[in-house]
Design an enzyme around this catalytic site. Structure first.
Site, PDB file in Angstrom:
ATOM      1  N   ASN A  68       7.831  -5.813  -1.243  1.00 39.43           N
ATOM      2  CA  ASN A  68       7.880  -4.679  -0.450  1.00 39.43           C
ATOM      3  C   ASN A  68       6.409  -4.449   0.161  1.00 39.43           C
ATOM      4  O   ASN A  68       5.572  -3.992  -0.537  1.00 39.43           O
ATOM      5  CB  ASN A  68       8.408  -3.309  -1.134  1.00 39.43           C
ATOM      6  CG  ASN A  68       8.419  -2.233   0.073  1.00 39.43           C
ATOM      7  OD1 ASN A  68       7.848  -2.280   0.967  1.00 39.43           O
ATOM      8  ND2 ASN A  68       9.036  -1.403  -0.378  1.00 39.43           N
ATOM      9  N   HIS A 106      12.774  -3.148   1.796  1.00 34.62           N
ATOM     10  CA  HIS A 106      12.156  -2.018   2.035  1.00 34.62           C
ATOM     11  C   HIS A 106      13.204  -0.888   1.725  1.00 34.62           C
ATOM     12  O   HIS A 106      14.513  -1.193   1.778  1.00 34.62           O
ATOM     13  CB  HIS A 106      12.212  -1.923   3.651  1.00 34.62           C
ATOM     14  CG  HIS A 106      11.271  -2.792   4.402  1.00 34.62           C
ATOM     15  ND1 HIS A 106       9.866  -2.654   4.166  1.00 34.62           N
ATOM     16  CD2 HIS A 106      11.525  -4.048   4.684  1.00 34.62           C
ATOM     17  CE1 HIS A 106       9.304  -3.692   4.905  1.00 34.62           C
ATOM     18  NE2 HIS A 106      10.190  -4.631   5.145  1.00 34.62           N
ATOM     19  N   ALA A 128       3.015  -1.241   4.846  1.00 33.32           N
ATOM     20  CA  ALA A 128       2.455  -1.386   6.266  1.00 33.32           C
ATOM     21  C   ALA A 128       2.293  -2.699   6.390  1.00 33.32           C
ATOM     22  O   ALA A 128       2.014  -3.282   7.668  1.00 33.32           O
ATOM     23  CB  ALA A 128       1.310  -0.346   6.456  1.00 33.32           C
ATOM     24  N   TYR A 157      11.895   8.431   1.329  1.00 30.11           N
ATOM     25  CA  TYR A 157      11.851   7.595   0.005  1.00 30.11           C
ATOM     26  C   TYR A 157      12.293   7.954  -1.324  1.00 30.11           C
ATOM     27  O   TYR A 157      12.346   7.172  -2.250  1.00 30.11           O
ATOM     28  CB  TYR A 157      10.317   7.250   0.015  1.00 30.11           C
ATOM     29  CG  TYR A 157       9.681   6.640   1.154  1.00 30.11           C
ATOM     30  CD1 TYR A 157       9.909   5.379   1.654  1.00 30.11           C
ATOM     31  CD2 TYR A 157       8.629   7.511   1.855  1.00 30.11           C
ATOM     32  CE1 TYR A 157       9.300   4.755   2.802  1.00 30.11           C
ATOM     33  CE2 TYR A 157       8.277   6.883   2.993  1.00 30.11           C
ATOM     34  CZ  TYR A 157       8.510   5.770   3.703  1.00 30.11           C
ATOM     35  OH  TYR A 157       7.929   5.073   4.745  1.00 30.11           O
ATOM     36  N   ARG A 200      13.927   3.525  12.300  1.00 32.79           N
ATOM     37  CA  ARG A 200      12.586   4.372  12.113  1.00 32.79           C
ATOM     38  C   ARG A 200      12.138   4.340  13.662  1.00 32.79           C
ATOM     39  O   ARG A 200      12.546   3.503  14.612  1.00 32.79           O
ATOM     40  CB  ARG A 200      11.750   4.082  11.097  1.00 32.79           C
ATOM     41  CG  ARG A 200      12.435   4.604   9.683  1.00 32.79           C
ATOM     42  CD  ARG A 200      11.865   4.221   8.736  1.00 32.79           C
ATOM     43  NE  ARG A 200      10.574   4.996   8.747  1.00 32.79           N
ATOM     44  CZ  ARG A 200       9.567   5.190   8.015  1.00 32.79           C
ATOM     45  NH1 ARG A 200       9.575   4.164   6.960  1.00 32.79           N
ATOM     46  NH2 ARG A 200       8.535   6.092   7.913  1.00 32.79           N
ATOM     47  N   GLU A 240      12.429  -9.692   1.280  1.00 31.93           N
ATOM     48  CA  GLU A 240      11.727  -8.772   1.965  1.00 31.93           C
ATOM     49  C   GLU A 240      12.550  -7.404   1.591  1.00 31.93           C
ATOM     50  O   GLU A 240      13.733  -7.412   2.184  1.00 31.93           O
ATOM     51  CB  GLU A 240      11.470  -9.001   3.393  1.00 31.93           C
ATOM     52  CG  GLU A 240      10.685  -7.764   4.188  1.00 31.93           C
ATOM     53  CD  GLU A 240      10.770  -7.727   5.595  1.00 31.93           C
ATOM     54  OE1 GLU A 240      11.054  -9.012   5.838  1.00 31.93           O
ATOM     55  OE2 GLU A 240      10.445  -6.910   6.372  1.00 31.93           O
ATOM     56  N   ARG A 277       5.842  11.953  -2.632  1.00 34.30           N
ATOM     57  CA  ARG A 277       5.618  12.390  -1.035  1.00 34.30           C
ATOM     58  C   ARG A 277       6.826  11.822  -0.200  1.00 34.30           C
ATOM     59  O   ARG A 277       7.531  10.796  -0.736  1.00 34.30           O
ATOM     60  CB  ARG A 277       4.424  11.976  -0.393  1.00 34.30           C
ATOM     61  CG  ARG A 277       4.025  10.770  -0.350  1.00 34.30           C
ATOM     62  CD  ARG A 277       2.782  10.481   0.477  1.00 34.30           C
ATOM     63  NE  ARG A 277       2.954   9.935   1.647  1.00 34.30           N
ATOM     64  CZ  ARG A 277       2.421   8.700   2.313  1.00 34.30           C
ATOM     65  NH1 ARG A 277       1.279   8.354   1.568  1.00 34.30           N
ATOM     66  NH2 ARG A 277       2.855   8.286   3.185  1.00 34.30           N
ATOM     67  N   PRO A 289       0.718  -1.190  -0.088  1.00 35.14           N
ATOM     68  CA  PRO A 289       0.134  -0.119  -0.124  1.00 35.14           C
ATOM     69  C   PRO A 289       0.836   1.302   0.070  1.00 35.14           C
ATOM     70  O   PRO A 289       1.751   1.430   0.715  1.00 35.14           O
ATOM     71  CB  PRO A 289      -0.952  -0.084   1.204  1.00 35.14           C
ATOM     72  CG  PRO A 289       0.006  -1.023   2.014  1.00 35.14           C
ATOM     73  CD  PRO A 289       0.508  -2.157   1.136  1.00 35.14           C
ATOM     74  N   ASN A 290       0.396   2.267  -0.554  1.00 35.09           N
ATOM     75  CA  ASN A 290       0.827   3.436  -0.884  1.00 35.09           C
ATOM     76  C   ASN A 290       2.227   3.806  -1.763  1.00 35.09           C
ATOM     77  O   ASN A 290       2.391   4.878  -2.201  1.00 35.09           O
ATOM     78  CB  ASN A 290       1.098   4.271   0.471  1.00 35.09           C
ATOM     79  CG  ASN A 290      -0.244   4.353   1.492  1.00 35.09           C
ATOM     80  OD1 ASN A 290      -1.071   4.956   0.818  1.00 35.09           O
ATOM     81  ND2 ASN A 290      -0.234   3.887   2.521  1.00 35.09           N
TER      82      ASN A 290
HETATM   83  O1  CA2 Z   1      10.692   1.572   3.297  1.00 36.32           O
HETATM   84  C1  CA2 Z   1       9.741   1.179   2.740  1.00 36.32           C
HETATM   85  O2  CA2 Z   1       9.876   0.594   1.694  1.00 36.32           O
HETATM   86  C2  CA2 Z   1       8.592   0.684   3.724  1.00 36.32           C
HETATM   87  O3  CA2 Z   1       8.233  -0.539   3.276  1.00 36.32           O
HETATM   88  C3  CA2 Z   1       7.404   1.776   3.132  1.00 36.32           C
HETATM   89  C4  CA2 Z   1       6.400   1.730   3.980  1.00 36.32           C
HETATM   90  C5  CA2 Z   1       6.676   1.621   5.332  1.00 36.32           C
HETATM   91  O4  CA2 Z   1       5.439   1.287   5.969  1.00 36.32           O
HETATM   92  C6  CA2 Z   1       7.583   0.603   6.036  1.00 36.32           C
HETATM   93  O5  CA2 Z   1       7.861   0.962   7.255  1.00 36.32           O
HETATM   94  C7  CA2 Z   1       8.731   0.947   5.036  1.00 36.32           C
HETATM   95  C8  CA2 Z   1       5.258   2.864   3.692  1.00 36.32           C
HETATM   96  C9  CA2 Z   1       5.181   3.223   2.408  1.00 36.32           C
HETATM   97  C10 CA2 Z   1       4.258   4.664   2.375  1.00 36.32           C
HETATM   98  O6  CA2 Z   1       4.046   4.989   1.038  1.00 36.32           O
HETATM   99  C11 CA2 Z   1       5.074   5.981   0.617  1.00 36.32           C
HETATM  100  C12 CA2 Z   1       5.126   5.885  -0.854  1.00 36.32           C
HETATM  101  C13 CA2 Z   1       5.837   7.054  -1.420  1.00 36.32           C
HETATM  102  C14 CA2 Z   1       6.187   7.902  -0.524  1.00 36.32           C
HETATM  103  C15 CA2 Z   1       5.827   8.080   0.949  1.00 36.32           C
HETATM  104  C16 CA2 Z   1       5.378   6.929   1.234  1.00 36.32           C
END
Ligand code: CA2
Length: 146
Positions: free
Chosen positions: A72, A98, A75, A23, A105, A96, A18, A10-11
């Site tokens: 990846n 990230h 959340a 990121y 964090r 896995e 953002r 997700p996201n």
């Molecule tokens: O660092 C990563 O790849 C994460 O898997 C990203 C997740 C976070 O919950 C993990 O702890 C680490 C969150 C991704 C949120 O999505 C975004 C996408 C683009 C920019 C900012 C946030």
């Protein structure tokens, strides 16, 4: 040669749009292009979803069709026993992945369910780490790792 699955949770469709300080500014489309280049002849299923159900269904597809998984889970890493159960059924190597170093964090990002079944965990290389993960997965497949 069976495909590798590169699954994003997700996201991550918002990558590059953002929180660039965490990121980076690379988009997921750019990441996909890097991964395809790194994979060479190896077919790649590169996907992103905001849905836990969809992610689990893609893992099931990979169980039947894939040689390896880079995931990846975003959340869902920290929440989804259902995703852990699905990944446990995968017979090949799982990386896995990230973008950020989750251990640097907040506490809520420290306990990964997915790590309990992943062959390898990669974190903190930025989006540039995805093609490195593709190369690493190829080597894990070649040596029959699980
Ligand atoms: O660092 C990563 O790849 C994460 O898997 C990203 C997740 C976070 O919950 C993990 O702890 C680490 C969150 C991704 C949120 O999505 C975004 C996408 C683009 C920019 C900012 C946030």
């Amino acid at each position: 040669m069976k495909p590798i699955y590169i699954l994003n949770g997700p996201n991550l469709n918002r990558l590059g749009k953002r929180e660039p300080e965490i990121y980076g500014t690379t988009t997921l489309a750019e990441v996909e292009a890097w991964c395809r280049e790194a994979a060479g002849e190896r077919p790649v299923e590169f996907r992103q979803t905001n849905s836990e159900q969809q992610l689990i269904e893609w893992v099931h597809e990979a169980i039947d069709e894939g040689d390896g998984i880079i995931i990846n889970p975003a959340a869902f890493t920290f929440t989804s026993l259902a995703l852990l159960d699905a990944l446990k059924m995968f017979p090949g190597p799982i990386i896995e992945f990230h973008i950020s170093n989750i251990h640097r964090r907040e506490q809520i990002y420290h306990r990964s369910y997915v790590s309990m079944t992943a062959t390898t965990v990669m974190a903190g290389l930025g989006a540039q780490g995805y093609p490195i993960a593709v190369q690493a997965l190829e080597s894990l497949i070649a040596r029959g790792a699980r």
